[in-house]
Design a protein around this motif. Structure first.
Motif, mmCIF file in Angstrom:
data_model
loop_
_atom_site.group_PDB
_atom_site.id
_atom_site.type_symbol
_atom_site.label_atom_id
_atom_site.label_comp_id
_atom_site.label_asym_id
_atom_site.label_seq_id
_atom_site.Cartn_x
_atom_site.Cartn_y
_atom_site.Cartn_z
ATOM 1 N N PRO A 9 -2.822 1.828 9.033
ATOM 2 C CA PRO A 9 -4.236 2.137 8.815
ATOM 3 C C PRO A 9 -4.348 3.516 8.175
ATOM 4 N N GLY A 10 -5.120 3.622 7.103
ATOM 5 C CA GLY A 10 -5.312 4.919 6.468
ATOM 6 C C GLY A 10 -4.220 5.312 5.489
ATOM 7 N N GLY A 14 -6.515 0.510 0.554
ATOM 8 C CA GLY A 14 -7.794 0.236 -0.098
ATOM 9 C C GLY A 14 -7.993 1.115 -1.331
ATOM 10 N N GLY A 32 -10.305 -6.719 6.062
ATOM 11 C CA GLY A 32 -11.183 -5.786 6.774
ATOM 12 C C GLY A 32 -12.588 -5.819 6.178
ATOM 13 N N LEU A 35 -14.295 -9.130 7.014
ATOM 14 C CA LEU A 35 -14.732 -9.181 8.422
ATOM 15 C C LEU A 35 -15.940 -8.267 8.651
ATOM 16 N N ASP A 84 -5.166 -7.055 0.793
ATOM 17 C CA ASP A 84 -5.199 -5.721 1.416
ATOM 18 C C ASP A 84 -5.571 -5.926 2.890
ATOM 19 N N PHE A 86 -3.868 -8.106 4.881
ATOM 20 C CA PHE A 86 -3.378 -9.441 5.245
ATOM 21 C C PHE A 86 -2.106 -9.702 4.444
ATOM 22 N N LEU A 124 -8.140 9.237 8.432
ATOM 23 C CA LEU A 124 -9.121 8.287 8.986
ATOM 24 C C LEU A 124 -10.251 9.008 9.707
ATOM 25 N N THR A 136 -14.237 3.562 -0.230
ATOM 26 C CA THR A 136 -13.890 4.614 0.732
ATOM 27 C C THR A 136 -13.677 5.949 0.023
ATOM 28 N N PRO A 138 -13.192 10.552 1.143
ATOM 29 C CA PRO A 138 -13.139 11.532 2.230
ATOM 30 C C PRO A 138 -14.547 12.022 2.593
ATOM 31 N N ARG A 165 -4.924 1.487 16.812
ATOM 32 C CA ARG A 165 -4.642 0.742 15.571
ATOM 33 C C ARG A 165 -3.229 1.053 15.078
ATOM 34 N N GLY A 191 3.208 7.363 -0.086
ATOM 35 C CA GLY A 191 1.761 7.509 -0.202
ATOM 36 C C GLY A 191 1.234 8.835 0.279
#
Ligand code: AP5
Length: 208
Positions: A9-10, A14, A32, A35, A84, A86, A124, A136, A138, A165, A191
Motif C-alpha cells: 500500500p502506498g 496508482g 480499490g 470498490l 492495480d 489485483f 499514505l 491521488t 500528496p 494493511r 519506487g
C-alpha cells in the motif's frame, strides 16, 4: 500489453498506472477504485465491502473476482490493461490466469514497485484522493488536477489501519512475487525515488 502492478500500500502503483494510462491509453483496472465507487454508490457490494476496507482487511475473493471479470470483458480492456491492486493473494492470481486463458489472453508482465515500509507509512499518512475520479496526490493539493473534484483523506489512510494493511500485504500479497517469478514475468523497479525517475525505469522495464 497486459500488466499487473504489485507493491505495498502506498508504493505508488496508482501513481505509475495514472502515468501509463495517460501516455499509452491502457485500461486502468484498480480494484480499490472500483470498490470505493461501489461504497460511494451504496450498492450491495459496496455495503458488504466497506467494513473490510475500513479495517484494512481484504474484501472476500468472490466479490472482487466478479468485479474484475466484468471489467476485463469491457471494450476498453481489449487493447491492453493495467491491473492495480489485483491479484492480492494466490487464489486471485490463479483465477486471473485461468480467466485470461479462457479469453485467449495472458499477462505480459508483473511489475513490483518496491518501497521500504517507512516510506509508505509517510506517503499514505499525507495522501489525498479525488472524491470524483480517484486521482491521488500528496497533502496540499485541494482540487483534483485531473477533474477539479474535491480531494479528501481515505478512511483507511489512518496510521493504525495503514499498519494493518502492511501486515496483510506481507502475509497475503508479497508471496505473489515468487508466483510471478515462477511464471518468468516478474520485473522490479525501485519506487523509493521521485515519481518521474521511477516512471522512466517502468517504461524501460516494460520496453515501452
Ligand atoms: P487499494 O486502493 O488497492 O489500496 P492499496 O493497495 O493499499 O494501494 P494504495 O492505493 O494505498 O497505494 P498505491 O500503491 O496505489 O499508491 P499511490 O500511487 O496512491 O485497496 C484499498 C482496499 O480495498 C484494500 O485494503 C482492500 O480492503 C480492498 N481491496 C482492493 N483490492 C482488493 C483485492 N484484489 N482483493 C481484496 N480486497 C481488495 O501513492 C501513495 C501516495 O504516495 C500518494 O500521495 C502519491 O502521490 C505518493 N507517491 C507515489 N509515488 C511517489 C514517489 N515516487 N515519491 C513520493 N511520493 C509518491
Amino acid at each position: 500489453m497486459n500488466i499487473v502492478l504489485l507493491g505495498a500500500p502506498g508504493a505508488g502503483k496508482g501513481t505509475q498506472a495514472q502515468k501509463l494510462v495517460a501516455e499509452f491509453g491502457f485500461a486502468h483496472i484498480s480494484t480499490g477504485d472500483l470498490l470505493r465507487a461501489a461504497v460511494k454508490a451504496g450498492t450491495k457490494l459496496g455495503v458488504e465491502a466497506k467494513g473490510y476496507m475500513d479495517a484494512g482487511k481484504l474484501v472476500p475473493d468472490a466479490l472482487v473476482i466478479d468485479l474484475v471479470k466484468e471489467r476485463l470483458e469491457a471494450d476498453d480492456a481489449q487493447n491492453g490493461f493495467i491491473l492495480d491492486g489485483f491479484p492480492r493473494n494466490t487464489a486471485q492470481a490463479v483465477t486471473l490466469d485461468s480467466e485470461l486463458a479462457a479469453m485467449g489472453r495472458s499477462l505480459d508482465a508483473a511489475l513490483l514497485v518496491a518501497v521500504p515500509s517507512e516510506s509508505v507509512v509517510a506517503r499514505l499518512s499525507s495522501r489525498r484522493t479525488c472524491k470524483s475520479c480517484g486521482y491521488t496526490a500528496p497533502a496540499g493539493v485541494d482540487v483534483c488536477p485531473r477533474c477539479n473534484g474535491e480531494m479528501y483523506q481515505r478512511d483507511d489512510d489512518k496510521p493504525e489501519t495503514i499498519r494493518h494493511r502492511l501486515d496483510v500485504y506481507e502475509s497475503q500479497t508479497a508471496p505473489l512475487v515468487e508466483y510471478y517469478k515462477g511464471h518468468s514475468i516478474l520485473k522490479e523497479v525501485n519506487g523509493d525515488r521521485p515519481v518521474d525517475e521511477v516512471y522512466a525505469d517502468v517504461k524501460a522495464l516494460l520496453a515501452l
